[in-house]
Design a protein around this motif. Structure first.
Motif, PDB file in Angstrom:
ATOM      1  N   ASN A   1      79.482  65.580  38.189  1.00 26.89           N
ATOM      2  CA  ASN A   1      78.819  65.459  36.890  1.00 26.89           C
ATOM      3  C   ASN A   1      79.726  65.970  35.764  1.00 26.89           C
ATOM      4  O   ASN A   1      79.869  65.317  34.728  1.00 26.89           O
ATOM      5  CB  ASN A   1      77.494  66.235  36.921  1.00 26.89           C
ATOM      6  N   TYR A   2      80.346  67.130  35.964  1.00 26.28           N
ATOM      7  CA  TYR A   2      81.214  67.681  34.910  1.00 26.28           C
ATOM      8  C   TYR A   2      82.467  66.843  34.710  1.00 26.28           C
ATOM      9  O   TYR A   2      82.934  66.691  33.586  1.00 26.28           O
ATOM     10  CB  TYR A   2      81.551  69.145  35.199  1.00 26.28           C
TER      11      TYR A   2
ATOM     12  N   VAL B   1      91.478  72.147  36.001  1.00 26.94           N
ATOM     13  CA  VAL B   1      90.477  72.889  36.770  1.00 26.94           C
ATOM     14  C   VAL B   1      89.126  73.009  36.071  1.00 26.94           C
ATOM     15  O   VAL B   1      88.173  73.537  36.651  1.00 26.94           O
ATOM     16  CB  VAL B   1      90.979  74.308  37.143  1.00 26.94           C
ATOM     17  N   LEU B   2      89.010  72.536  34.846  1.00 24.85           N
ATOM     18  CA  LEU B   2      87.796  72.752  34.045  1.00 24.85           C
ATOM     19  C   LEU B   2      86.535  72.248  34.750  1.00 24.85           C
ATOM     20  O   LEU B   2      85.549  72.979  34.867  1.00 24.85           O
ATOM     21  CB  LEU B   2      87.944  72.098  32.678  1.00 24.85           C
ATOM     22  N   ALA B   3      86.532  71.034  35.225  1.00 22.10           N
ATOM     23  CA  ALA B   3      85.330  70.471  35.859  1.00 22.10           C
ATOM     24  C   ALA B   3      85.011  71.187  37.167  1.00 22.10           C
ATOM     25  O   ALA B   3      83.839  71.428  37.480  1.00 22.10           O
ATOM     26  CB  ALA B   3      85.505  68.971  36.100  1.00 22.10           C
ATOM     27  N   SER B   4      86.020  71.546  37.922  1.00 23.95           N
ATOM     28  CA  SER B   4      85.802  72.266  39.174  1.00 23.95           C
ATOM     29  C   SER B   4      85.187  73.635  38.922  1.00 23.95           C
ATOM     30  O   SER B   4      84.228  74.038  39.579  1.00 23.95           O
ATOM     31  CB  SER B   4      87.126  72.407  39.924  1.00 23.95           C
TER      32      SER B   4
ATOM     33  N   ARG C   1      80.789  72.293  27.093  1.00 24.96           N
ATOM     34  CA  ARG C   1      82.202  72.476  26.778  1.00 24.96           C
ATOM     35  C   ARG C   1      82.286  72.789  25.290  1.00 24.96           C
ATOM     36  O   ARG C   1      82.023  71.937  24.450  1.00 24.96           O
ATOM     37  CB  ARG C   1      82.985  71.213  27.123  1.00 24.96           C
ATOM     38  N   ILE C   2      82.659  74.028  24.956  1.00 22.87           N
ATOM     39  CA  ILE C   2      82.654  74.458  23.560  1.00 22.87           C
ATOM     40  C   ILE C   2      84.049  74.456  22.946  1.00 22.87           C
ATOM     41  O   ILE C   2      84.193  74.660  21.744  1.00 22.87           O
ATOM     42  CB  ILE C   2      81.984  75.830  23.391  1.00 22.87           C
TER      43      ILE C   2
ATOM     44  N   ASN D   1      85.217  64.154  30.730  1.00 28.33           N
ATOM     45  CA  ASN D   1      86.138  63.064  30.416  1.00 28.33           C
ATOM     46  C   ASN D   1      85.576  62.164  29.331  1.00 28.33           C
ATOM     47  O   ASN D   1      86.315  61.586  28.557  1.00 28.33           O
ATOM     48  CB  ASN D   1      86.480  62.263  31.675  1.00 28.33           C
ATOM     49  N   GLU D   2      84.230  62.033  29.280  1.00 30.25           N
ATOM     50  CA  GLU D   2      83.597  61.227  28.248  1.00 30.25           C
ATOM     51  C   GLU D   2      83.587  61.948  26.906  1.00 30.25           C
ATOM     52  O   GLU D   2      83.799  61.357  25.864  1.00 30.25           O
ATOM     53  CB  GLU D   2      82.150  60.897  28.632  1.00 30.25           C
TER      54      GLU D   2
END
Length: 190
Positions: A177-178, A140-143, A13-14, A183-184
């Motif tokens: 995983n994403y 939607v980022l993790a998906s 994630r940039i 979130n962390e």
């Protein structure tokens, strides 16, 4: 082959709305370009559909996740609408063979479309693929990251002559995983 950006092939994630993946694939660059732009080759790892002749034109990608591997697994219940495939609309934004392909993503979604940029760089007898997906909502980022992770894993396996796993379990593991990683690492509410 491994991704030099992370030892586990994870995307990075940039920015709050952007994820980037890197893969090192066997060359030459024209072969990798063909896997991005030719419908029959792209259908082996992502989705089929002919690219338009000019930038600014729209096109369809036809996703058939069950056909990406001979190994079969059920579609997750919350994605059962995709069981028989799904077609999506995209706009060709930039096309510079064999180095750059950029397209809109999610033209037929409820929210504003995002953008996918794929860059290729020759490195000796290998090719670095850099995929950047930006303008993504936090929702939607993790998906999306999980989807790209799974599709790129299938592409990498096919380049290596390995039978890839079924798409759906690969996607579900990556998405989970994403969700945890993002979130962390960066808590946003956009």
């Amino acid at each position: 082959m491994t991704d030099s950006s992370t030892p586990d092939n994870n995307g990075t994630r940039i920015a709050t709305d952007t994820v980037r993946f890197e893969r090192l694939l066997p060359g030459p660059i024209e072969t990798v370009w063909a896997w991005l732009t030719e419908s029959d080759k792209r259908a082996l790892w992502l989705a089929g559909g002919a690219l338009p002749g000019r930038e600014g034109e729209y096109f369809q990608l036809n996703f058939r996740h069950a056909s990406l591997s001979p190994k079969k697994a059920p579609v997750p219940e919350h994605l059962c609408a995709m069981e028989n495939g799904v077609s999506t609309t995209h706009c060709l934004l930039q096309f510079n063979p064999p180095y750059l392909l950029q397209m809109s993503w999610g033209e037929n979604a409820e929210e504003a479309p995002s953008e996918v940029t794929i860059e290729l760089k020759a490195e000796g007898d290998q090719v670095r693929l850099i995929l950047t997906h930006c303008l993504l909502s936090h929702r939607v980022l993790a998906s999306v990251a999980g989807g790209w992770h799974a599709h790129l894993a299938i592409m990498t396996d096919k380049f290596a002559g390995v039978i890839p796993p079924s798409f759906w379990p690969l996607y579900e593991t990556a998405e989970k995983n994403y969700r945890q990683r993002f979130n962390e690492s960066l808590d946003t509410n956009d």
